[in-house]
Design an enzyme around this catalytic site. Structure first.
Site, PDB file in Angstrom:
ATOM      1  N   ASP A  63      -3.250  -6.110   0.767  1.00 52.38           N
ATOM      2  CA  ASP A  63      -1.838  -6.503   0.863  1.00 52.38           C
ATOM      3  C   ASP A  63      -1.603  -7.691   1.791  1.00 52.38           C
ATOM      4  O   ASP A  63      -0.458  -8.033   2.072  1.00 52.38           O
ATOM      5  CB  ASP A  63      -0.994  -5.292   1.317  1.00 52.38           C
ATOM      6  CG  ASP A  63      -1.559  -4.623   2.558  1.00 52.38           C
ATOM      7  OD1 ASP A  63      -2.721  -4.917   2.924  1.00 52.38           O
ATOM      8  OD2 ASP A  63      -0.840  -3.804   3.168  1.00 52.38           O
ATOM      9  N   GLU A  95      -7.026  -6.582  20.148  1.00 51.06           N
ATOM     10  CA  GLU A  95      -7.469  -5.453  19.318  1.00 51.06           C
ATOM     11  C   GLU A  95      -8.715  -5.911  18.575  1.00 51.06           C
ATOM     12  O   GLU A  95      -8.709  -6.180  17.387  1.00 51.06           O
ATOM     13  CB  GLU A  95      -6.347  -5.051  18.342  1.00 51.06           C
ATOM     14  CG  GLU A  95      -6.627  -3.746  17.618  1.00 51.06           C
ATOM     15  CD  GLU A  95      -7.111  -3.911  16.181  1.00 51.06           C
ATOM     16  OE1 GLU A  95      -7.540  -2.900  15.626  1.00 51.06           O
ATOM     17  OE2 GLU A  95      -7.058  -5.021  15.633  1.00 51.06           O
ATOM     18  N   GLN A 137      -1.388 -12.917  10.019  1.00 56.96           N
ATOM     19  CA  GLN A 137      -1.778 -12.769   8.611  1.00 56.96           C
ATOM     20  C   GLN A 137      -0.481 -12.640   7.817  1.00 56.96           C
ATOM     21  O   GLN A 137       0.577 -12.423   8.401  1.00 56.96           O
ATOM     22  CB  GLN A 137      -2.603 -11.492   8.467  1.00 56.96           C
ATOM     23  CG  GLN A 137      -1.803 -10.272   8.881  1.00 56.96           C
ATOM     24  CD  GLN A 137      -2.639  -9.195   9.542  1.00 56.96           C
ATOM     25  OE1 GLN A 137      -3.738  -9.438  10.026  1.00 56.96           O
ATOM     26  NE2 GLN A 137      -2.111  -7.978   9.574  1.00 56.96           N
ATOM     27  N   LYS A 144       0.824  -1.207   0.000  1.00 56.18           N
ATOM     28  CA  LYS A 144       0.000   0.000   0.000  1.00 56.18           C
ATOM     29  C   LYS A 144       0.855   1.252   0.000  1.00 56.18           C
ATOM     30  O   LYS A 144       1.937   1.285   0.607  1.00 56.18           O
ATOM     31  CB  LYS A 144      -0.925  -0.008   1.198  1.00 56.18           C
ATOM     32  CG  LYS A 144      -2.041  -1.040   1.043  1.00 56.18           C
ATOM     33  CD  LYS A 144      -3.215  -0.743   1.918  1.00 56.18           C
ATOM     34  CE  LYS A 144      -4.382  -1.645   1.568  1.00 56.18           C
ATOM     35  NZ  LYS A 144      -5.505  -1.484   2.485  1.00 56.18           N
ATOM     36  N   LYS A 156       0.749   4.706   8.995  1.00 53.37           N
ATOM     37  CA  LYS A 156       0.718   3.279   8.637  1.00 53.37           C
ATOM     38  C   LYS A 156       1.351   3.048   7.274  1.00 53.37           C
ATOM     39  O   LYS A 156       1.798   1.954   6.974  1.00 53.37           O
ATOM     40  CB  LYS A 156      -0.733   2.783   8.596  1.00 53.37           C
ATOM     41  CG  LYS A 156      -1.379   2.686   9.949  1.00 53.37           C
ATOM     42  CD  LYS A 156      -2.739   2.023   9.896  1.00 53.37           C
ATOM     43  CE  LYS A 156      -3.779   2.868   9.208  1.00 53.37           C
ATOM     44  NZ  LYS A 156      -5.137   2.289   9.336  1.00 53.37           N
ATOM     45  N   ASP A 185      -3.580  -8.332  16.850  1.00 54.50           N
ATOM     46  CA  ASP A 185      -4.347  -7.688  15.794  1.00 54.50           C
ATOM     47  C   ASP A 185      -5.543  -8.553  15.410  1.00 54.50           C
ATOM     48  O   ASP A 185      -5.394  -9.754  15.149  1.00 54.50           O
ATOM     49  CB  ASP A 185      -3.407  -7.519  14.586  1.00 54.50           C
ATOM     50  CG  ASP A 185      -3.938  -6.563  13.558  1.00 54.50           C
ATOM     51  OD1 ASP A 185      -4.013  -5.365  13.873  1.00 54.50           O
ATOM     52  OD2 ASP A 185      -4.255  -7.011  12.439  1.00 54.50           O
ATOM     53  N   ASN A 186      -6.711  -7.926  15.389  1.00 54.75           N
ATOM     54  CA  ASN A 186      -7.915  -8.601  14.895  1.00 54.75           C
ATOM     55  C   ASN A 186      -8.114 -10.034  15.421  1.00 54.75           C
ATOM     56  O   ASN A 186      -8.358 -10.956  14.628  1.00 54.75           O
ATOM     57  CB  ASN A 186      -7.872  -8.663  13.360  1.00 54.75           C
ATOM     58  CG  ASN A 186      -8.381  -7.369  12.754  1.00 54.75           C
ATOM     59  OD1 ASN A 186      -9.254  -6.722  13.315  1.00 54.75           O
ATOM     60  ND2 ASN A 186      -7.834  -6.991  11.619  1.00 54.75           N
TER      61      ASN A 186
END
Ligand SMILES: O=P(O)(O)O[C@H]1O[C@H](CO)[C@@H](O[C@H]2O[C@H](CO)[C@@H](O)[C@H](O)[C@H]2O)[C@H](O)[C@H]1O
Length: 674
Positions: A359, A423, A324, A264, A533, A394-395
Site C-alpha cells: 500500500d 525506528e 513514504q 490493507k 494497524k 519510520d524505517n
C-alpha cells in the site's frame, strides 16, 4: 643511485619537524564517536566518564586534569584519577548540567611535588640524600607561594629539633598535600586536542513512552456493525489514564490521511472492505499528505487542543515521520520524479524484507535530493510550529544516511529541543550510523534478547560500548513486535520485560494493550492477531481495572520508581552482577551522592527470573564496590515492588516466582553520611 652533494639531506639534529605526539603522550580520549566524525553526545544531567591513556618515560609521577568548558565558555577543571595499575588509564566522572556544545581537553604534566614526595618517602627513612631532599622540598614549597601553610612548612624543614622523619611528616601533612594539589606544581605541561560534546535536553535520553492509535481511543461500533473513528477530542479523554501510569511521552502512529489504493484489510490482508480504515503508515489521499491531518481525527485545531490537553497532564506528544507515500499521495502526481518508475511504467511498492508493503511507494532520495530536502524540512518545521518536538522516524535505514545527517543537523541548529527516535531494525553499522549522524534515540534489539547471556551482553554494549552516541529506547512491544517470549510467557513474562526495560535504560516504551497482556499473535507472525494497524480496537480499561487483570498498577509502580531514583535516569552506570542460575539475571545501577542532588547516593539492585514457567532460586554474588560500598559491607535493601526488606551482603539467596513476583528491584539503604 648514488647521492650527490646537491641532494638535500637534513641531518637529524637540524630536522625541525614537530612530533605528532605531545611531550607527555595523551591518547585514547573518550567520550568520542568513532573517527571523531561527529561530536559525542550527552544529555542534561548525564554523568559521563572522561578517560584517557596518559604516560611518560622514566619514573617521575604525572598528574592529569580534565579541562571541561561549558556552553557559556566557563572552564571547569577536574583532577583525573589513575585507573587499574599498569594501564596508564586516567578517569574522572563529570556531570553535564546544561544543554549546548561543551568542549574538553586533557592536560597532563609532571607532578613535581608528588614526584618529590614519592622519592622522599623512600630515601629519607633509608638515610639517603636527606639534606638534598629537604633542599628540594624547600624550593618546591617556595614555588607553591607565600600562603601561611607553605611558609610554615618551610619553617618545619629547618626545625632542627625534629628528626628527619618528623620533618618529612610535617611537610607531607594531608593539609599541605591538599593545598598543593589545588594548584599543582607542574612541569612539561601538555594539552590534548579539543573535543566536543553535544549536550541535549534530558528528554533526548530519558523518558517513559506510551503508544496509542488515536483513532481507536473513543472509536465506536454502531448497531449496523460499522465503526465510527475516534478523534483527537475523544482520544484526549484517554490522556489522564496514560499520565496516571507515569508515562511522560505519548507517541502517535501517523495521523495523516490514509490512501485507498491497495489499502490493507484486517490482519494484513490485501482486500480491504469499504469500512476498513487502512494502515496509518499508508500516508496520503485526496485530502492531503504529510502536512495534513486525517479528517476522521479532526482538524488542526483539534490536534492543537490534543497537544494542550497532553501538556496539562504532563505528557509530551511525539508523532511519526514516515517518508513514504500511498499511491494516492499528492506527491505521486505532483512529483512523479520522487519515485522510481519501472520499465513497465509502474512504481514498485515498498518492502522491508520479508515484509511487503503493497500500500505504499518508497521515495527515491537520489532523484531530486534538493527538492525532497526542501519539502521534508518544510513538513517537519510545520509540525514543530504546531508544538510537536518529538518525531519517531519510520524505517530511517531505508533512506540515505547523508540525508539524515543533513536534516537532523539543520533541525538541531534551528530547534535543538527536537528529539528524533530511529525506528531502525537493521545491521549494526547502519543503526550506529543513524545514531552518530544525529538521531537522539533508537529502537533496539532488546525485544529479541531474552536469555541471561544475551541480555547481559546487550546491556553492557548499550551502557558502555556505544553510549557516547547511541541512546536506546527499550520498547517492550510495538504493533509490529509481539515476541514469542511474550506470546508464551504469561503475565510473568510481561512483568519481567517491563521491569528490565524500565530499569536498564533511561528510556523505555510500551504500546497500548501491554497492560492487558494482549499476547495472541496472528499465526505465522510476530504481531498481534487483529492488529490495530489495520482496524479499530476497543479496550475496556475500566473493566480491567475492576477485575484486577490489568498490569497498569505494575507499570505505574515502575514509572514511580524511575521518577524517584536518579540512578535509573543514567545510561552508563549499569553493572552486571553475578548469579549462579542461568535464568536469573542481576545488575545494579549506582549514582554517587555528589550527582544525585539529594546529598545521598542512589543504588539499586535488579534481580529477575527470566524463566516464566518455573520458580527459580539462586545466590546473587554482589560486587558491592560497584554500589559505592566496601566489598564485605552488610546492607539493608528494600524491595520497591513489594516493600519487603532484607539484609544483604556479598552473597545473597533469592527465590523468584514468575506467577507472583518475578523481579526484585532493591533499593540500597545507605548509612547516613555515606
Ligand atoms: O518495516 P518495519 O518493520 O520497521 O515497520 C514500520 O514500517 C512499516 C512501513 O511503514 C509499517 O508497516 C505498516 O504500514 C505499512 C504501510 O501502510 C503496511 O503495509 C504494513 O502492513 C504495516 O505493518 C510498520 O507498522 C512500521 O512500524
Amino acid at each position: 643511485m648514488a647521492k650527490t652533494k646537491s641532494d638535500s639531506v637534513v641531518s637529524p639534529a637540524t630536522d625541525i619537524r614537530t612530533p605528532a605526539i605531545g611531550r607527555i603522550p595523551i591518547r585514547n580520549l573518550s567520550p568520542q564517536q568513532p573517527e571523531n566524525r561527529w561530536a559525542a553526545k550527552s544529555f542534561v544531567g548525564e554523568v559521563v566518564p572522561f578517560t584517557a591513556t596518559v604516560f611518560r618515560e622514566g619514573h617521575d609521577l604525572i598528574g592529569v586534569q580534565l579541562l571541561l568548558t561549558d556552553p557559556t565558555g566557563l572552564e571547569h577543571v577536574h583532577r583525573m584519577a589513575p585507573m587499574a595499575a599498569g594501564t596508564d588509564g586516567w578517569t574522572v566522572d563529570a556531570q553535564l548540567t546544561s544543554p549546548g556544545t561543551w568542549t574538553w581537553r586533557i592536560r597532563a604534566f609532571t607532578d613535581d611535588w608528588q614526584t618529590w614526595q614519592h622519592n622522599a618517602e623512600l630515601k629519607i627513612p633509608a638515610g639517603v640524600d636527606v639534606d638534598l631532599m629537604f633542599t628540594m622540598a624547600d624550593r618546591l614549597l617556595a614555588r607553591a607561594g607565600s600562603k601561611r601553610i607553605f611558609t610554615n612548612a618551610r619553617q618545619s624543614l629547618k626545625n632542627s629539633t625534629l628528626s628527619p622523619e618528623g620533618r618529612l611528616a610535617a611537610v607531607t601533612d594531608p593539609a599541605i598535600v591538599t593545598a598543593i594539589n589545588a594548584k599543582p606544581l607542574t612541569s612539561l605541561d601538555t594539552v590534548s586536542e579539543v573535543l566536543s560534546l553535544r549536550v541535549e535536553r534530558a528528554r533526548a535520553a530519558v523518558g517513559s513512552w506510551y503508544e496509542f492509535f488515536p483513532r481507536s481511543e473513543g472509536a465506536k461500533k454502531a448497531k449496523n456493525g460499522s465503526w465510527v473513528s475516534g478523534t483527537f477530542r475523544t482520544a484526549a479523554k484517554r490522556l489522564p489514564g496514560v499520565a496516571a501510569m507515569g508515562f511522560d511521552v505519548l507517541y502517535l502512529p501517523p495521523i495523516h490521511p490514509i490512501g485507498v489504493t491497495n489499502r490493507k484489510g484486517p490482519n494484513n490482508t490485501l482486500d480491504a472492505g469499504p469500512e476498513d480504515p487502512g494502515s496509518p503508515w499508508a500516508i496520503g489521499a485526496t485530502s492531503g499528505g504529510h502536512d495534513a491531518i486525517h479528517p476522521d481525527l479532526g482538524t488542526v485545531k483539534d490536534f492543537t487542543f490534543f497537544l494542550g490537553a497532553a501538556r496539562k497532564v504532563g505528557l509530551e506528544v511525539g508523532i511519526d515521520l514516515a517518508l513514504q507515500c500511498s499511491p494516492d499521495h499528492p506527491w505521486v502526481t505532483e512529483h512523479p520524479e520522487w519515485f522510481t518508475t519501472l520499465p513497465d511504467g509502474t512504481i514498485a511498492y515498498a518492502e522491508n524484507p520479508p515484509k511487503k508493503y503493497q500500500d505504499i511507494y518508497p521515495v527515491n532520495f537520489d532523484n531530486d535530493p534538493e527538492g525532497i530536502r526542501v519539502e521534508v524540512l518544510r513538513i517537519v518545521e510545520y509540525w514543530i510550529s504546531l508544538g510537536v518536538h518529538i518525531f519517531r522516524v519510520d524505517n530511517p535505514h531505508t533512506k540515505p544516511l547523508a540525508f539524515w545527517e543533513w536534516l537532523l543537523g539543520v533541525i538541531y541548529d534551528r530547534h535543538p529541543e527536537v528529539v528524533f527516535l530511529a525506528e531502525a531494525f537493521t545491521r549494526p553499522a547502519m543503526m550506529r550510523g543513524l545514531a552518530g549522524a544525529g538521531f537522539q534515540q533508537s529502537y533496539t534489539y532488546f525485544t529479541w534478547r531474552n536469555t541471561k547471556v544475551e541480555l547481559e551482553e546487550y546491556f553492557e554494549e548499550l551502557s558502555r560500548e556505544s553510549a557516547d552516541y547511541f541512546r536506546p529506547n527499550l520498547f517492550v512491544n510495538t504493533p509490529d513486535i509481539l515476541t514469542e517470549y511474550l506470546q508464551f510467557g504469561g503475565r510473568g513474562a510481561y512483568k519481567v520485560r517491563a521491569a528490565l526495560a524500565a530499569t536498564a535504560s533511561p528510556s523505555w516504551g510500551v504500546y497500548a494493550g501491554y497492560e492487558l497482556v494482549e499476547n495472541v499473535a496472528r499465526p505465522g507472525s510476530e504481531e498481534n492477531l487483529d492488529n490495530e494497524k489495520y482496524e479499530y480496537k476497543q479496550r475496556d480499561w475500566a473493566a480491567a481495572d475492576a477485575t484486577g487483570t490489568t498490569l497498569a498498577p505494575y507499570l505505574t509502580r515502575l514509572n514511580l520508581i524511575r521518577a524517584a531514583h536518579p540512578s535509573l535516569r543514567q545510561l552508563r552506570n549499569l553493572d552486571v552482577q553475578w548469579t549462579d542460575d542461568e535464568s536469573i539475571i542481576a545488575y545494579s545501577k549506582f549514582l554517587p551522592a555528589r550527582f544525585t542532588g539529594s546529598g545521598s547516593p542512589d543504588g539499586l539492585i535488579i534481580v529477575a527470573n527470566l524463566d516464566s514457567h518455573a520458580v527459580r532460586e539462586t545466590v546473587v554474588h554482589l560486587d558491592l564496590t560497584r554500589l559505592g560500598l566496601a566489598p564485605d559491607d552488610r546492607i539493608h535493601v528494600v524491595d520497591l515492588i513489594t516493600g519487603d526488606t532484607f539484609t544483604w551482603g556479598r552473597d545473597n539467596y533469592v527465590r523468584l516466582d514468575p506467577f507472583t513476583q518475578p523481579v526484585h528491584i532493591l533499593r540500597v539503604v545507605y548509612p547516613k553520611g555515606n
